[in-house]
Design an enzyme around this catalytic site. Structure first.
Site, PDB file in Angstrom:
ATOM      1  N   CYS A  97      39.932  29.284  34.428  1.00  0.00           N
ATOM      2  CA  CYS A  97      39.312  29.593  35.716  1.00  0.00           C
ATOM      3  C   CYS A  97      37.858  30.026  35.517  1.00  0.00           C
ATOM      4  CB  CYS A  97      40.160  30.664  36.387  1.00  0.00           C
ATOM      5  SG  CYS A  97      39.784  30.982  38.092  1.00  0.00           S
ATOM      6  N   ARG A 134      32.529  23.418  46.663  1.00  0.00           N
ATOM      7  CA  ARG A 134      33.392  23.825  45.555  1.00  0.00           C
ATOM      8  C   ARG A 134      34.198  22.624  45.101  1.00  0.00           C
ATOM      9  NH1 ARG A 134      33.822  29.302  44.709  1.00  0.00           N
ATOM     10  NH2 ARG A 134      35.720  29.033  43.492  1.00  0.00           N
ATOM     11  N   HIS A 201      42.801  26.497  36.761  1.00  0.00           N
ATOM     12  CA  HIS A 201      42.817  27.904  37.105  1.00  0.00           C
ATOM     13  C   HIS A 201      44.229  28.442  37.208  1.00  0.00           C
ATOM     14  CE1 HIS A 201      42.892  28.669  41.745  1.00  0.00           C
ATOM     15  NE2 HIS A 201      44.000  28.146  41.349  1.00  0.00           N
TER      16      HIS A 201
END
Lengths: 253, 426
Positions: A97, A134, A201
């Site tokens: 992550c 993102r 992640h």
């Protein structure tokens, strides 16, 4: 012979954004099922360097930006040298992550000052100004670690930062479907000695038990200074879960 | 213009419902906002209707329903958005379906549960009289982003509102309490007053650090996740003095519901509703669908506990463990309303599951859920591949007078209700 290992967990209260604890559970259980004794050492601001020095395996999860700010000086300035020495001594490590960003050269957030990293990985990370871009979604890749070459790795990524591997830094995986380090060069994560950094992640290891076993094997080999073969475990559910993601992404296994 | 559009959309929406194609809780509003972007504000601008917003990660639907029941007992007319239809289109749809023949809203109160991300946008259209701020937990990181990002947005939004807006805040949630203490509005706090900590589920805690100075908070008592009695050793920040700690009556079990009940009672009190009517309201309450809803099937029962993030999951498990659950079915989906990222299951506390003899798992991500349970050290789990076909089998194997407790994510909850009740809800 009865083996035992200590797993260091970087700032569990600050670096646990989304299911990061799953990795610790998987390492712990897969060791215990093989009769290996496990101690978990949560690393906090007050953990002495002498305890960190005894770690056989290191794990770091993701931190939110503010949390990252709270911990970076303790991690880098107080514990950085000790952690770097562990990695140099081939101690296996997994950073998922947001944590690989802190282990690289620097992390440049969208707002605020550039944060200097620990420099374990020769990687630069830049967060573009537009927070909305993102890189989010399920991801599948081919592992590049020699021992696991071309094994598949599946998971979920959700990151704003874009990482670029410098010089001859090797990627952890090659992206088949998904974004990876920056969405352009098909690289995902990075490796240095037995340390793995990646943008997968949260719970990477439950669906990728071979990576968990790689870390456990290396931890024992370094600690006991001999070749180790781990007992096989029944990974039926793990492989089913991995295949389910591959199918979702339209990648036949 | 609005009158005509409302009329048309009402007719279309009714036909859709009659044809069982859906219940029209979002798309009429969607279409209306496309044609009239400021429909919501124009519809409510000259109305006497008082608007109440309910925001928070968990408990919006139950709190809305509690408050609605109390308001109705006090003879107020109430409109609300359909559970889960908490985006702009859901609110617009509620206004369309509740407008009278002149296209006007005449209810005394409009109760809107508001999505975390929509809150900053909706206040540009309507100024509410009350805002109930329930809590903020990690939830659907892929959709909402980090907890800190949301609280920052909320703070900005609240500070942009006129002073007359009254805030009803959860004093036990440090982020919500800090938001309250930092605003210029009248703020009323609810919170629990138990002397002892409840079993902790700290893996899912998000706000253990002081929202003011970012040092670690000290808790004298913790209730669940990051809710409790806290103070900061470093700065002056501490849990505010709370206005309400005990409700007149608790119609639902579970600590999380104590908060929902307190929130609705405190709001009712602020409105000026007498205690007697609050009590009558709470006593006549029936749970919202999927929220501890009990469905009787012959001499067996199914009880559904919507479990959509670590905190609601842990709270559901704690509640059903107290009910001595022997048969549990987990149903994990990863569609857009559930969140595509199911990592959160690793932040749940499954230690309570060791005492349950019959565990079933199902859903789009059945193997992920099975793995989660496996790594808790529990071996005996039944995989239910196709819930539509196999749910009947599971129910058949259930002994008479037993309850199957189902913990589904949002879309799984809708699916299971549809299978059991044979109809669509949304």
């Amino acid at each position: 012979m009865k083996y035992n290992i200590t797993i260091g967990w970087l700032y569990p209260e600050l670096m646990s954004t989304y299911g990061d604890r799953g990795n610790i559970l998987v390492l712990q259980k897969r060791a215990q099922w093989r009769g290996i004794e496990v101690k978990i050492l949560p690393i906090s601001f007050t953990t002495p360097l002498s305890s960190i020095n005894k770690i056989d395996l290191l794990f770091g999860g993701g931190a939110q930006d503010k949390e990252q700010e709270i911990l970076i000086s303790d991690l880098r300035d107080k514990k950085g040298t000790t952690i770097k020495n562990l990695i140099e001594k081939n101690i296996p490590s997994l950073f998922v992550c947001g944590s690989p960003q802190l282990m690289g050269n620097f992390y440049e957030p969208a707002v605020g000052k550039r944060i200097k990293g620990l420099g374990i990985f020769n990687v630069d990370t830049i967060h573009p100004e537009n927070e909305n871009h993102r890189l989010i979604g399920n991801i599948i890749g081919k592992i590049q670690i020699p021992e696991l070459k071309n094994e598949l790795v599946v998971g979920f990524e959700n990151h704003g930062g874009r990482s670029y591997l410098k010089d001859s830094t090797l990627p952890f995986a090659k992206v088949i479907k998904g974004f990876g380090n920056n969405g352009h060069d098909k690289t995902e994560g990075m490796i240095y000695k037995n340390a793995i950094g990646c943008y997968f992640h949260g719970p990477l290891l439950p669906k990728n038990p071979k990576i968990a076993d790689f870390l456990l094997k290396k931890a024992l080999e370094v600690k006991y200074n001999k070749k180790i073969t781990l007992d096989e475990l029944d990974d039926f559910l793990e492989s089913k879960a991995q295949k389910a993601i591959a199918n979702k992404l339209g990648t036949a296994l | 213009m609005n009158v005509l559009l409302i009329f048309l959309l009402k007719i279309i929406s009714r036909s859709i419902r009659t044809l069982n194609l859906g219940n029209g809780s979002t798309w009429p509003g969607h279409l209306m906002l496309f044609l009239q972007p400021h429909f919501i504000s124009s519809e409510l601008a000259f109305s006497k209707t008082k608007v109440i917003f309910i925001i928070g990660t968990n408990g919006k639907t139950t709190t809305s329903k509690l408050l609605k029941t109390i308001l109705k007992k006090n003879n107020f007319t109430v409109i609300q958005n359909t559970s889960g239809a908490n985006l702009m289109n859901g609110i617009a749809s509620a206004l369309i379906s509740n407008a009278n023949v002149n296209g006007k809203i005449t209810a005394d109160f409009a109760l809107f549960e508001i999505d975390e991300n929509i809150f900053p946008l909706i206040v540009k259209e309507i100024t509410p009289s009350y805002i109930v701020l329930l809590n903020l937990f990690r939830d659907q990181l892929d959709r909402y982003g980090e907890v800190r990002t949301i609280i920052e947005k909320w703070k900005k939004t609240v500070s942009s509102l006129p002073q007359e807006v009254i805030l009803i805040c959860n004093g036990d949630d440090p982020q919500i309490a800090y938001l309250g203490s930092n605003s210029n509005h009248v703020v009323k706090y609810f919170g629990l007053d138990k002397a002892e900590s409840l079993p902790s589920d700290s893996f899912s805690s998000d706000s253990l650090f002081c929202p003011k100075c970012f040092h670690k908070l000290t808790y004298s008592v913790t209730y669940f996740s990051h809710l409790g009695k806290y103070y900061c050793k470093h700065c002056s920040f501490k849990r505010p003095k709370v206005d309400l700690t005990n409700a007149i009556f608790y119609p639902l079990p579970g600590t999380y519901n104590e908060y929902n009940i307190l929130a609705s009672e405190l709001t009712a009190k602020s409105i000026g509703i007498p205690n007697e009517n609050i009590e009558n309201g709470l006593k006549s309450f029936k749970p919202a669908f999927g929220r501890q809803e009990i469905i009787q099937i012959g001499n067996k029962k199914v009880q559904i506990f919507l479990s959509k993030n670590p905190t609601s999951f842990n709270q559901s498990l704690q509640t059903i463990q107290k009910l001595n659950a022997k048969h549990i079915l987990f149903c994990l989906n990863d569609r857009i309303p559930d969140g595509r990222d199911i990592s959160w299951i690793w932040d749940t506390d499954l230690s309570l599951l060791n005492t349950c003899p019959h565990i079933y798992v199902s859903g789009d991500r059945v193997y992920d859920m099975a793995l989660r349970i496996k790594y808790e050290g529990i071996k005996d789990v039944t995989i239910v591949q196709n819930i539509e076909i196999e749910l009947t089998e599971v129910l058949k194997s259930l002994p008479d007078n037993e309850t199957l407790y189902i913990l589904p994510t949002y879309t799984a909850m809708l699916e299971i209700r549809k299978i059991i009740l044979g109809k669509k809800i949304l």
